[in-house]
Design an enzyme around this catalytic site. Structure first.
Site, PDB file in Angstrom:
ATOM      1  N   CYS A 175       0.826  -1.206   0.000  1.00 46.94           N
ATOM      2  CA  CYS A 175       0.000   0.000   0.000  1.00 46.94           C
ATOM      3  C   CYS A 175       0.865   1.262   0.000  1.00 46.94           C
ATOM      4  O   CYS A 175       1.435   1.615  -1.035  1.00 46.94           O
ATOM      5  CB  CYS A 175      -0.989  -0.048   1.160  1.00 46.94           C
ATOM      6  SG  CYS A 175      -2.476   0.891   0.807  1.00 46.94           S
TER       7      CYS A 175
ATOM      8  N   HIS B  87      -3.538  -4.976   0.105  1.00 51.67           N
ATOM      9  CA  HIS B  87      -3.021  -5.521   1.373  1.00 51.67           C
ATOM     10  C   HIS B  87      -3.114  -7.046   1.296  1.00 51.67           C
ATOM     11  O   HIS B  87      -4.017  -7.639   1.903  1.00 51.67           O
ATOM     12  CB  HIS B  87      -3.850  -5.002   2.549  1.00 51.67           C
ATOM     13  CG  HIS B  87      -3.585  -3.578   2.876  1.00 51.67           C
ATOM     14  ND1 HIS B  87      -2.469  -3.160   3.559  1.00 51.67           N
ATOM     15  CD2 HIS B  87      -4.285  -2.451   2.576  1.00 51.67           C
ATOM     16  CE1 HIS B  87      -2.498  -1.851   3.696  1.00 51.67           C
ATOM     17  NE2 HIS B  87      -3.578  -1.393   3.104  1.00 51.67           N
TER      18      HIS B  87
ATOM     19  N   GLU C 208      -1.642  -9.164   2.829  1.00 52.26           N
ATOM     20  CA  GLU C 208      -1.533  -9.786   4.152  1.00 52.26           C
ATOM     21  C   GLU C 208      -2.898 -10.175   4.707  1.00 52.26           C
ATOM     22  O   GLU C 208      -2.995 -11.035   5.575  1.00 52.26           O
ATOM     23  CB  GLU C 208      -0.797  -8.861   5.126  1.00 52.26           C
ATOM     24  CG  GLU C 208      -1.498  -7.559   5.498  1.00 52.26           C
ATOM     25  CD  GLU C 208      -1.184  -6.397   4.555  1.00 52.26           C
ATOM     26  OE1 GLU C 208      -0.829  -6.657   3.391  1.00 52.26           O
ATOM     27  OE2 GLU C 208      -1.327  -5.229   4.974  1.00 52.26           O
TER      28      GLU C 208
HETATM   29  N1  GLN Z   1      -1.927   6.628   3.027  1.00 54.39           N
HETATM   30  C1  GLN Z   1      -2.080   5.939   1.799  1.00 54.39           C
HETATM   31  C2  GLN Z   1      -3.455   6.161   1.181  1.00 54.39           C
HETATM   32  O1  GLN Z   1      -4.361   6.547   1.863  1.00 54.39           O
HETATM   33  C3  GLN Z   1      -1.800   4.462   1.980  1.00 54.39           C
HETATM   34  C4  GLN Z   1      -2.770   3.806   2.891  1.00 54.39           C
HETATM   35  C5  GLN Z   1      -2.274   2.469   3.391  1.00 54.39           C
HETATM   36  O2  GLN Z   1      -1.103   2.183   3.349  1.00 54.39           O
HETATM   37  N2  GLN Z   1      -3.160   1.646   3.894  1.00 54.39           N
HETATM   38  O3  GLN Z   1      -3.652   5.947   0.018  1.00 54.39           O
END
Ligand code: GLN
Length: 567
Positions: free
Chosen positions: A385, A543, A545
Site C-alpha cells: 500500500c 493488502h 496480508e
Molecule cells: N496513506 C495511503 C493512502 O491513503 C496508503 C494507505 C495504506 O497504506 N493503507 O492511500
C-alpha cells in the site's frame, strides 16, 4: 445450525480470539462447515475510526468492512473469507433499532433494552451463521463487564430457544501462579464461573489459560467448587506459536467432547499432518531469515507494535513456514534514516525489507530513503500500500529525474503529484464523507503477462481460485470493465492512487506496472509494480496480508521469503 459461544473471565488479553479460532479449526477438521462471529461491545459502528495502537490493526474484509483484528485470526485459522456482518457492535445494534423505530416499525410499542436489544443481537448472530453447521460466537470483554451483559442475555436466550444441545457456552479463564506462593490458583476461575452463573449461564466447558499445563488436582478442584465436569475443563498453557493451540486442544480431545456435547455425529477423522508440519517449521526452523519492517513507530511502544501490524507479521510467518524457513522480524523506525543517512547501512543486515501500509507525512522521507537503498543494493523488497506508493515516488525522483516528486498526502503542493487523489474521488472528500472516501475491500486486478507478479499468483494457485470467484461476481460494479484474462482479488484500504498522468514516464524508465484495476469510468488504478532486473522488488496497492492463512500463504509474501532465502 449449532452455536458455540466463547466468553472470557478473570482478565482480558489471554487469547480468547485465538481459542475461538482454534475451536473453529478443530470443528472444520472434524468435517463441519464453520464460521465465526465477533461481538464488540463498544458504541463505535465499526473499527474504522479506532486507534490501531490501542485496539490493534484494523482488519479489512472482502466486502469492505473495517473490523476488529480478531476476524483476522479467524480467517488465518479457518482459511475462509468472513464477511463484515460477522462483526457485531453495540453501535450497530442500537443504530438498527433506532432507525427502525424512526421508520415507524414499532408503532405503538415501547422499544426497550429487554427484549428488543437481545432480539436484535440474536437476529444478527443467526443471520451471520446462515448456511453453516457450526457458528462460533466470541463475546468481547470479560464476564462481569457492564457492557457485555446484553450479549450474555442474548446467548442465554438463544440457548433457551434452541435447546442446550444446540447452544453451548465455553468460558476462557486465566489461572495465575503468584510468585510468592508458587502454586496455580483456581479461585479467580471459580469466581468467573459464578459471575457467568449470575447471567443464567452454566459453562459447558472451561478453557484454562495459564503459563503451564493444568494438572488433574486443579481440574478436580474447579469441578468440586463450580459443578463443571472435570472432563470439560481443558488446559490451555502458553505456547510459542498460536498455531500450536488447536493441536493442544486436540490433545485433550476437545473436538470429540464438543461433538458429543452438541449431539453431533462425527463426520470425518481429522488429518492434522499438514498443519502439524507447518507448526514444526515455525517452532524449529532449519534456517532463520532476518526481515526488517520499516515504518513510523512513534508513539507505539514495542509491546503493541505487533498488534498494529499483526496481519503483516503473520503473513511473513505463514510464508516462511511454507517455504521451510523461520523469520525473525525486526521493526525499524524510518525516522532514524531521516536523522542520518549513514544509518541506512543497517539494512544490509537483513535478507529482506518490507514497508507496510501507513498514513500521513510522518516518517515518509525515511521510508523513501530506505526504498532507494534496497533498490540500489539489490536487497529483496516488498511494499504494501503506502509501501508501493512511496516506491513509485522514489523511482520518479531518483530514476525519472522528477525532482520533488511526491504523494500529495506528504506534499500537497508538489510539482509532480505522482500519487494523488483522483478527480473522481475529490467530491467525496470535499463533502467530508471521510469514512466513505477510501477504496475498501476486495478489488479485482488484471495481471500483465510475463510479470513476476502473475507468475507468483499462478504458481500458488491463487489465480485459478480468484478467477472462479470473479466469474461469479461479474455483476458487481466495483470490478469495472475488467480484462478477464489473468485476474485476481486482493483487499484494499487507502485513498490515494498512482496518478495516471505519470504512468508513461515511469514505465519508460523501467518500472513495470504488473497489474491494474479498471474503474467503471475506464480509469486504470495501478495495483502492482515490479523491477524486472532486481532480485525481488515488488509492491502492491493492496493488502495481500489480509488474505494469508497458515495453510495458504499470500503469493507476494511467499515470493518475497523465497527471494530472501536465496539472498
Ligand atoms: N496513506 C495511503 C493512502 O491513503 C496508503 C494507505 C495504506 O497504506 N493503507 O492511500
Amino acid at each position: 445450525m449449532k452455536f458455540i459461544v466463547v466468553v472470557g473471565g478473570v482478565i482480558s488479553g489471554v487469547g480468547k480470539g485465538i481459542a475461538t479460532a482454534s475451536i473453529g479449526k478443530i470443528m472444520q477438521e472434524h468435517g463441519f462447515s464453520t464460521t465465526a462471529v465477533k461481538i464488540d461491545p463498544y458504541i463505535n459502528y465499526d473499527a474504522g475510526t479506532l486507534r490501531p495502537t490501542e485496539h490493534g490493526e484494523v482488519w479489512v474484509t472482502d466486502d469492505g468492512g473495517e473490523i476488529d483484528q480478531d476476524l483476522g485470526n479467524y480467517e488465518r485459522f479457518l482459511g475462509y473469507e468472513i464477511p463484515k456482518r460477522n462483526n457485531i457492535t453495540t453501535g450497530q445494534v442500537y443504530k438498527e433499532l433506532i432507525d427502525r423505530e424512526r421508520r415507524g416499525e414499532f408503532l405503538g410499542q415501547t422499544v426497550e433494552v429487554i427484549p428488543h436489544v437481545p432480539n436484535e443481537i440474536k437476529r444478527r448472530i443467526k443471520e451471520a451463521g446462515q448456511g453453516f453447521d457450526i457458528v462460533l460466537v466470541e463475546v468481547g470483554g470479560t464476564v462481569g463487564d457492564y457492557q457485555n451483559m446484553p450479549y450474555l442475555f442474548a446467548t442465554k436466550s438463544l440457548e433457551m430457544e434452541l435447546g442446550k444441545e444446540n447452544v453451548i457456552h465455553i468460558l476462557v479463564t486465566y489461572l495465575p501462579v503468584p510468585y510468592n506462593i508458587g502454586e496455580m490458583k483456581t479461585k479467580p476461575t471459580q469466581q468467573a464461573i459464578k459471575m457467568l452463573n449470575e447471567a443464567g449461564i452454566f459453562p459447558d466447558f472451561v478453557l484454562c489459560r495459564a503459563g503451564v499445563k493444568l494438572d488433574d488436582v486443579r481440574k478436580k478442584k474447579i469441578e468440586a467448587n463450580s459443578n463443571v465436569n472435570a472432563d470439560h475443563i481443558i488446559s490451555a498453557p502458553d505456547v510459542d506459536t498460536i498455531y500450536q493451540v488447536p493441536l493442544n486442544f486436540e490433545a485433550e480431545n476437545l473436538g470429540g467432547k464438543l461433538i458429543a456435547a452438541l449431539k453431533l455425529q462425527p463426520r470425518k477423522q481429522p488429518d492434522w499432518s499438514k498443519w502439524e508440519n507447518l507448526v514444526k517449521q515455525i517452532r524449529s526452523p532449519r534456517q532463520m531469515l532476518n526481515i526488517a519492517i520499516v515504518g513510523k513507530y512513534v508513539d507505539i511502544g514495542e509491546f503493541s507494535l505487533i498488534d498494529s501490524y499483526i496481519s503483516v507479521n503473520e503473513a511473513v510467518r505463514h510464508a516462511a513456514a511454507n517455504a521451510g524457513v523461520g523469520a525473525k522480524i525486526t521493526w525499524v523506525d524510518s525516522k532514524t534514516f531521516e536523522k542520518n543517512t549513514e544509518n541506512l547501512n543497517v539494512l544490509k543486515n537483513y535478507e529482506g525489507i518490507i514497508v507496510p501500509g501507513g498514513f500521513g507525512a510522518s516518517g515518509v522521507e525515511g521510508k523513501i530513503a530506505a526504498i532507494k537503498f534496497v533498490r540500489e543494493n539489490n536487497i529483496p523488497y516488498l511494499g504494501l500500500c503506502y509501501g508501493m506508493q512511496l516506491a513509485v515516488v522514489e523511482f520518479a525522483r531518483n530514476v525519472c529525474g522528477l525532482q520533488g516528486a511526491n504523494t500529495t498526502e506528504n506534499d500537497p503542493a508538489t510539482k509532480y503529484p505522482i500519487i494523488d487523489i483522483l478527480p473522481t474521488q475529490r467530491h467525496v472528500l470535499a463533502e467530508s464523507i471521510y469514512g466513505a472516501s477510501m477504496r475498501l475491500g476486495a478489488y479485482a486486478a488484471a495481471l500483465k503477462p510475463g510479470t513476476k507478479v502473475l507468475e507468483l499468483y499462478r504458481k500458488t494457485g491463487r489465480l485459478e481460485k480468484d478467477m472462479k470467484k470473479i466469474a461469479m461476481m461479474k455483476d458487481r460494479l466495483r470490478l469495472g470493465a475488467l480484462d478477464r484474462g489473468n485476474a485476481m482479488l486482493e483487499r484494499h484500504r487507502h485513498r490515494y492512487e498512482v496518478n495516471p498522468a505519470f504512468i508513461d514516464v515511469i514505465e519508460k524508465n523501467g518500472m513495470v506496472f504488473s497489474g491494474f484495476h479498471t474503474r467503471e469510468d475506464g480509469t486504470k488504478l495501478m495495483e502492482f509494480i515490479e523491477m524486472p532486473q532486481h532480485k525481488y522488488f515488488i509492491a502492491t496497492q493492496a493488502h495481500p496480508e489480509f488474505k494469508s492463512s497458515l495453510e495458504d500463504p499470500a503469493p507476494l509474501f511467499l515470493g518475497f521469503v523465497e527471494a530472501c532465502r536465496r539472498k
